[in-house]
Structures are given as structure tokens and as C-alpha cells.
Design a protein around this motif. Sequence first.
Motif, PDB file in Angstrom:
ATOM      1  N   HIS A 374       0.933  -1.577   0.031  1.00 41.32           N
ATOM      2  CA  HIS A 374      -0.164  -0.028   0.247  1.00 41.32           C
ATOM      3  C   HIS A 374       1.031   0.690  -0.313  1.00 41.32           C
ATOM      4  N   PRO A 375       0.941   2.263  -0.936  1.00 41.55           N
ATOM      5  CA  PRO A 375       1.837   3.446  -0.795  1.00 41.55           C
ATOM      6  C   PRO A 375       1.766   4.384   0.651  1.00 41.55           C
ATOM      7  N   GLN A 376       0.652   3.703   1.286  1.00 43.46           N
ATOM      8  CA  GLN A 376       1.072   4.662   2.340  1.00 43.46           C
ATOM      9  C   GLN A 376       1.118   2.937   3.630  1.00 43.46           C
ATOM     10  N   GLY A 377       1.476   2.181   3.751  1.00 41.47           N
ATOM     11  CA  GLY A 377       1.714   1.095   4.407  1.00 41.47           C
ATOM     12  C   GLY A 377       3.059   0.478   4.606  1.00 41.47           C
ATOM     13  N   TYR A 378       3.189   0.128   5.424  1.00 40.16           N
ATOM     14  CA  TYR A 378       4.678  -0.278   6.233  1.00 40.16           C
ATOM     15  C   TYR A 378       4.920  -1.941   6.427  1.00 40.16           C
ATOM     16  N   HIS A 379       4.226  -2.668   5.008  1.00 40.15           N
ATOM     17  CA  HIS A 379       4.426  -3.980   5.056  1.00 40.15           C
ATOM     18  C   HIS A 379       4.028  -4.492   3.963  1.00 40.15           C
ATOM     19  N   LEU A 380       4.875  -5.373   2.618  1.00 38.37           N
ATOM     20  CA  LEU A 380       4.992  -5.644   1.730  1.00 38.37           C
ATOM     21  C   LEU A 380       4.269  -7.397   1.968  1.00 38.37           C
ATOM     22  N   TRP A 381       4.301  -7.645   0.539  1.00 42.88           N
ATOM     23  CA  TRP A 381       3.549  -9.206   0.771  1.00 42.88           C
ATOM     24  C   TRP A 381       4.962 -10.039  -0.570  1.00 42.88           C
ATOM     25  N   VAL A 416      -0.417 -23.726  -0.061  1.00 44.84           N
ATOM     26  CA  VAL A 416       0.199 -22.321   0.028  1.00 44.84           C
ATOM     27  C   VAL A 416       1.464 -21.732  -0.881  1.00 44.84           C
ATOM     28  N   SER A 417       1.072 -20.927  -1.226  1.00 45.47           N
ATOM     29  CA  SER A 417       1.884 -20.504  -2.481  1.00 45.47           C
ATOM     30  C   SER A 417       3.277 -19.931  -1.254  1.00 45.47           C
ATOM     31  N   LYS A 418       4.941 -19.563  -1.415  1.00 42.46           N
ATOM     32  CA  LYS A 418       5.351 -19.391  -0.901  1.00 42.46           C
ATOM     33  C   LYS A 418       5.762 -17.441  -1.186  1.00 42.46           C
ATOM     34  N   ALA A 419       5.380 -17.311   0.401  1.00 47.37           N
ATOM     35  CA  ALA A 419       5.541 -15.603   0.277  1.00 47.37           C
ATOM     36  C   ALA A 419       6.179 -15.201   1.325  1.00 47.37           C
ATOM     37  N   LEU A 420       6.548 -13.609   1.642  1.00 49.83           N
ATOM     38  CA  LEU A 420       7.208 -13.256   2.752  1.00 49.83           C
ATOM     39  C   LEU A 420       6.915 -12.254   2.809  1.00 49.83           C
ATOM     40  N   ARG A 421       5.868 -11.719   3.793  1.00 46.32           N
ATOM     41  CA  ARG A 421       5.038 -10.818   4.505  1.00 46.32           C
ATOM     42  C   ARG A 421       6.883  -9.713   5.406  1.00 46.32           C
ATOM     43  N   VAL A 422       6.764  -8.829   5.025  1.00 45.88           N
ATOM     44  CA  VAL A 422       8.317  -8.255   5.139  1.00 45.88           C
ATOM     45  C   VAL A 422       7.537  -6.766   5.410  1.00 45.88           C
TER      46      VAL A 422
END
Length: 455
Positions: A374-381, A416-422
Amino acid sequence: MAISWTPDITGAAGPKYRAVTAAIAAAVASGELRHGDRLPPQRDLAARLGIDLTTVTKAYDLARRRGLIVARGRAGSFIGEDARSGQVATTAQNDIAMNSPPVAEGAGLPEAMTTALAALAQGGNMARLHYQRPGGAAADRETGAALIARTGLSSDAEQIVVTAGGQNALHAIAAAILRPGDRVACGRFVYPGFLALARRIGVTLVPLARIGADTLEAAHAAAPLRALYVVPTNDNPTTTTIATAERRAIAAWARETGVQIIEDDAYGLLPDAPLPAITSFAPESGWYVASMAKIISPALRVGFVRAPGVAEAMQLAACQHESTVMAPPLNVAMVSLWLADGSFDRLVGAVRKEAAWRQKLAHTVLGDGRHAGHPQGYHLWLSLPEDSNPDVLAATLALEGLSAVGSDRFAVSGDVSKALRVSFGGTIDRRTLSRALHRLAAGLWAPGGTAGHIV
């Protein structure tokens, strides 16, 4: 007796001692090393790796500072209890695996707290700091109604229940409306706090590839749903935001079917232009949750729930009272004061500005198509190759001070697919964040890089 473990640091760039420490973290994350395992003596490991003894000593010292190992004198070095499940300690220890707002330099949160404390310590305000009625003091319910109105959802103050944060709110809602065996629709990946709650109660979670009126209708047709759980803005973890038109459609479907909406809008007030709540289009069908931990600071254990009606709010207040008696009165009074004097918007604005800067940095470093955010969020998927090991990567990133959690921790089902929440909020500073993101990019996508080892 020491275990026969030798780390693979072949091809690792940078100081070898850090590579050895990262290998220990990765082995803990993968389960190769467990609490109580004794590491090889430093001299033996140095000989196996063909490196200096001082290098191994520095690696073990760093691992000890990170909470991975404990030194027991002549007995040797052992994997520590705090290293279990891959949750290693770092210089930002309490940020690891938590999605916290970034600490913005010059935001003035300590000053705002000091000013509020001084004001609340005056004699006329002391009643606000004592036991409150179930559901919260009238003034604080009005605060909640005013905040929630920013999402287009009008409320009578008697429909508002003040809780000790968002998780406490979810517990109270679940106790009020869910029973074992109920079917609750949600995304494929879900906030772990709700996952744990659902499993404890014994409800059946129904994961949807996409949350929309059509997918909900299909799931409801297969077997009746009791509720929908949704984080509508900047979903945790996937960062998905549901568009306004789809929110209207979901609300219309809920009104038609009678299915309840549990709208956990933890990030909804962070964007500079908040979207209308789903519940604003179906106020009689939704339980809307706003909380302060994700938009100002986790130090504020304050949540506000807007119940469908006054009777439902009374039931919710009783459930909340059973578990926590009341929200922390000092925290709640502080939030009410900040909303009245304008400090609230300034504090949220500082978090928003810092989060936007960090999001732009991540986009610049990681490039297009690598992640969602999100443009004003603080985590990535962050999507990963199927042959990667998210836990190993997360443990390695922890050594850089960057919080990352594998997709399996959020998954409703095992496939599930492989992913990280950073997560790049919390106390990590800009310089450290930049270095960690660059190392992440190099480890994943540079020639020869792999998704389990940061080069």
C-alpha cells in the motif's frame, strides 16, 4: 556432546563471521538446530570451514547478542530458548514478527504523551483514570464514534464499545456472535490473531481466493456462512485494499443474506483519504473495529468497536468486560484528549508520511512486479520461488534488523504459495532499512542469488 553441524557459507559475500551467524539463524528456522543443541567448538568449526578462529569467535559473539545462542563457559555454546521457531532476537528485538508503525523522527509522540499526562493528572480529570462502566466512559465512546465517522459510518455513542486494542475487540465480537462449527469466510491468508481465535473457538474458516460479493455468494451457496472476516484496507498480510464499488456489493450481499461482517479496519485511518467502511453500506450487518496500535503506536492498547445496534453493543461490552474488565483508562483518555486538541491527526500524519517514504524506498530497491504494498503502508507481500524456504530467508533478514514472516504463518489451509510479509515499521532506522532491502534484493534476484540465502 557437540552436534556434527557445519554451516554452508560458500559464495557468501561480505564478512564471513556474519555469514556464519546467518547460517545459524537459518538452521534454527529450518529446524536443523533446536533449543539445547550444542554448537561445535569454535576451534573445530574454524578448521572445518578453513577460516580464522577469530572469525568464528566473532560469529558466535554476534549470534549470542542476537539471542540465537547462549554461552556456558567451558561447556560450550548452545542454541538458546529465545531462538525457537525462528524468532531470533535482533537490535530491534521486539519488532521481529510484529507489524508496527514506523517510529518517525521528530513525530513528537513522547512530547504528546507528556503533555497529555500533565493535563490528565489535574484533579478534575482523575475520574477518567478509575474503573469505567462496561464498554467505556461516555466521553470515550463519543471519541470512538467521531473517529469511525471518518469512514462514512455514523454511530450513536451507545453503539460504541471501547476495548483494550483490536485483538481484544475481536475476542469480544467472536464471543458475542460465533459458535463452534460456524463457517466464517476470509482470505487465503489471514491475520494470525484471528486465525488463533477461530481455531480456539472451533469455527470453520472458508478461505476465498478473492473477497468479493461473487465469491461470497458461491461460498454461501455451498453451505451457509455465519460471518465474513475482512481487513478491507491494506490487508495484513497481503496488502490488498478492496475498492469502494466492491465494498458496496459485499455490503448489499450481507444485507440480503444476513451474514455478519467482522470488519477489522486496523489500517483504515492511516491513508490520507480513508475509503468508506464496508459496514457504512450495511450498518445493521457489521461489526466495525478501529484501533490505535497500527496507526500511532502499539503502546496504545485502545480499540473502538461499532456494533450494529445498542443491544448488540451491550452484549459486546459484557463479553469484553469478562476478559479484560476495561481498556487501559489512561490510554483511552489520552486518545480522547488528542482527538480534541488536534494531536491525533498530527501523530497519524507523521506515521503516514514516514510509511510512504519507506514504501517508496522499497519500491525503488525491489523494483516492479516483485511485491505488493500500500502506498502509505509499512509492510510488503513478497512472492517467492516455489523452491525457496521462507523461514530461512526470514531468519536471515532478522540479522539485518528487518522483520519478515513466512506465508505459512498466515495460511488458512496447508496448500499455499511461498511468500513473505516484510515489515519495515517499528524502530528500524532509514539507513538500516535501506541496507537490509538492498541485501534482500541482491539475495533474491541478483545473478546467483537464491531465496534462502542473502548474499
